[in-house]
Design an enzyme around this catalytic site. Structure first.
Site, short mmCIF file in Angstrom:
data_model
loop_
_atom_site.label_atom_id
_atom_site.label_comp_id
_atom_site.label_asym_id
_atom_site.label_seq_id
_atom_site.Cartn_x
_atom_site.Cartn_y
_atom_site.Cartn_z
N LYS A 68 0.80 -1.23 0.00
CA LYS A 68 0.00 0.00 0.00
C LYS A 68 0.84 1.28 0.00
O LYS A 68 0.42 2.30 -0.52
CB LYS A 68 -0.93 0.02 1.22
CG LYS A 68 -2.18 -0.81 1.03
CD LYS A 68 -3.09 -0.67 2.24
CE LYS A 68 -4.43 -1.32 1.96
NZ LYS A 68 -5.34 -1.21 3.10
N ASP A 104 -10.13 3.52 1.43
CA ASP A 104 -10.33 3.06 2.82
C ASP A 104 -10.84 4.21 3.70
O ASP A 104 -11.68 3.99 4.58
CB ASP A 104 -9.00 2.56 3.43
CG ASP A 104 -8.63 1.16 2.94
OD1 ASP A 104 -9.52 0.42 2.48
OD2 ASP A 104 -7.43 0.81 3.02
P1 NAP Z 1 -0.29 -3.53 8.29
O1 NAP Z 1 0.36 -2.63 7.30
O2 NAP Z 1 0.13 -4.94 8.40
O3 NAP Z 1 -0.20 -2.80 9.72
C1 NAP Z 1 -0.60 -3.43 10.87
C2 NAP Z 1 -0.37 -2.54 12.10
O4 NAP Z 1 -0.64 -3.38 13.22
C3 NAP Z 1 1.06 -2.03 12.27
O5 NAP Z 1 1.03 -0.79 12.93
C4 NAP Z 1 1.68 -3.10 13.17
O6 NAP Z 1 2.72 -2.63 13.98
C5 NAP Z 1 0.50 -3.45 14.06
N1 NAP Z 1 0.65 -4.80 14.59
C6 NAP Z 1 0.78 -5.94 13.89
N2 NAP Z 1 0.90 -6.99 14.75
C7 NAP Z 1 0.85 -6.46 16.00
C8 NAP Z 1 0.94 -7.01 17.31
N3 NAP Z 1 1.10 -8.32 17.51
N4 NAP Z 1 0.84 -6.16 18.37
C9 NAP Z 1 0.70 -4.83 18.18
N5 NAP Z 1 0.64 -4.26 16.97
C10 NAP Z 1 0.70 -5.05 15.90
O7 NAP Z 1 -1.84 -3.57 8.01
P2 NAP Z 1 -2.87 -2.43 7.52
O8 NAP Z 1 -2.99 -2.43 6.05
O9 NAP Z 1 -2.60 -1.14 8.21
O10 NAP Z 1 -4.22 -3.09 8.08
C11 NAP Z 1 -4.43 -3.30 9.47
C12 NAP Z 1 -5.63 -4.22 9.68
O11 NAP Z 1 -6.80 -3.60 9.16
C13 NAP Z 1 -5.50 -5.57 8.94
O12 NAP Z 1 -6.04 -6.57 9.77
C14 NAP Z 1 -6.37 -5.40 7.72
O13 NAP Z 1 -6.94 -6.62 7.27
C15 NAP Z 1 -7.46 -4.48 8.27
N6 NAP Z 1 -8.07 -3.65 7.20
C16 NAP Z 1 -9.41 -3.77 7.03
C17 NAP Z 1 -10.02 -2.98 6.07
C18 NAP Z 1 -11.51 -3.09 5.89
O14 NAP Z 1 -12.00 -2.68 4.84
N7 NAP Z 1 -12.23 -3.58 6.87
C19 NAP Z 1 -9.29 -2.10 5.28
C20 NAP Z 1 -7.90 -2.01 5.49
C21 NAP Z 1 -7.30 -2.80 6.47
P3 NAP Z 1 4.26 -2.79 13.55
O15 NAP Z 1 4.46 -1.78 12.46
O16 NAP Z 1 4.99 -2.50 14.80
O17 NAP Z 1 4.42 -4.21 13.05
#
Ligand code: NAP
Length: 274
Positions: A68, A104
């Site tokens: 992204k 989003d």
């Molecule tokens: P991403 O780039 O993988 O970022 C995930 C975030 O979560 C990062 O800040 C990461 O921190 C943190 N994280 C991961 N594992 C963790 C843990 N064990 N403890 C604490 N923090 C943790 O994902 P993203 O694109 O931002 O998306 C995040 C979530 O939203 C995903 O589950 C995705 O499926 C969901 N989402 C849903 C929609 C929807 O339409 N409903 C849209 C977009 C995203 P670090 O950087 O420190 O690893």
């Protein structure tokens, strides 16, 4: 013939083909939506798919983890929303130029308002877990609506970056946050914590009650009821998972690519049995 697709990795459990195939059917359009797995650092593959979009072989692309943010240097321009957030989930081609957008952010806001109402006139306050692309989209959309936004991340540096770029936003990296928890209106999970198969996880600290009256929006949508949602509901709070946001971001992307408005109900139906 519309050729649509999703770039990301891994993509095995993506619901996007179901949603977009339902959108094609509802719009009476011929076409298909493919999963295009591109592993991290797959620069050659990214360039190939993007050149297909530029030449018209592809009609539109979605982008998900881990591309992204990394995809931005490959594009010719960004919409103001994608520029402000620094992350892209939708790419379209206009006059042979590849433009990155972020659906989003508006999708989150639309679904938040569909699910909850926040009536009183004072400024509202939110706590967002996570500091990556999705957290940025949520922070941006809430900040635009005048919310006070608190970003909680295990990496202070990532939270600080968002706070520096998005107004009305503060960064935190450890609990408890008494000043934040008082008068908190909304908790948002923008991490994968609680997503299948790790359904026993939650970003909310163990044993800490949610503040009274807080609503919970979990961006995770597999499973349909996550641990944080279940625990908030058992405390009598309003809480939802992110299927509505997923459907809305897909519908907005589809509208950009095709110019067709899509009835959201038919998209919800396409994923209601999964
Ligand atoms: P991403 O780039 O993988 O970022 C995930 C975030 O979560 C990062 O800040 C990461 O921190 C943190 N994280 C991961 N594992 C963790 C843990 N064990 N403890 C604490 N923090 C943790 O994902 P993203 O694109 O931002 O998306 C995040 C979530 O939203 C995903 O589950 C995705 O499926 C969901 N989402 C849903 C929609 C929807 O339409 N409903 C849209 C977009 C995203 P670090 O950087 O420190 O690893």
């Amino acid at each position: 013939m519309m050729r649509l697709g999703l770039i990301g990795f891994p993509l095995d459990h993506s619901l996007s083909p179901k949603i977009h195939n339902a959108a094609l059917k509802a719009g009476g359009l011929e076409g298909s939506y493919s999963l295009i797995p591109v592993p991290p650092h797959g620069r050659r593959m990214l360039e190939k798919v993007l050149s297909e979009l530029r030449s018209g072989e592809q009609s539109g692309l979605n982008v998900t983890i881990p591309h992204k943010m990394e995809i931005i240097p490959f594009l010719d321009g960004l919409t103001p929303v994608a520029q402000a957030i620094g992350a892209v989930n939708t790419i379209f081609c206009r006059n042979q130029k590849l433009i990155g957008d972020n659906t989003d952010a508006p999708a989150f806001l639309t679904d938040l308002k569909r699910c909850f109402s926040f009536r009183d006139n004072r400024p509202h306050s939110a706590l967002i877990f996570g500091a990556s692309g999705a957290a940025r989209a949520v922070a941006y959309s809430l900040s635009l609506e005048g919310w006070e936004v608190n970003i909680f991340s295990r990496r202070m540096e990532a939270a600080d970056q968002i706070a520096a770029q998005i107004k009305n936003t503060r960064a935190f990296s450890s609990f408890p946050l008494p000043a934040v928890l008082t008068g908190l209106d909304l908790v948002v999970n923008a991490t994968p914590l609680g997503m299948e198969p790790d359904v026993d996880k939650s970003p909310w600290p163990e044993g800490q009650p949610f503040p009274d009256g807080t609503a919970v929006y979990d961006l995770v949508y597999t499973p349909r009821q996550t641990r944080i949602v279940r625990e908030a509901q058992s405390q009598g709070l309003r809480a939802v998972t992110g299927l509505g946001m997923l459907v809305e971001q897909a519908a907005l992307a589809f509208e950009l690519w095709t110019g067709e408005l899509v009835p959201r109900e038919s998209l919800f139906e396409s994923v209601s049995q999964t």
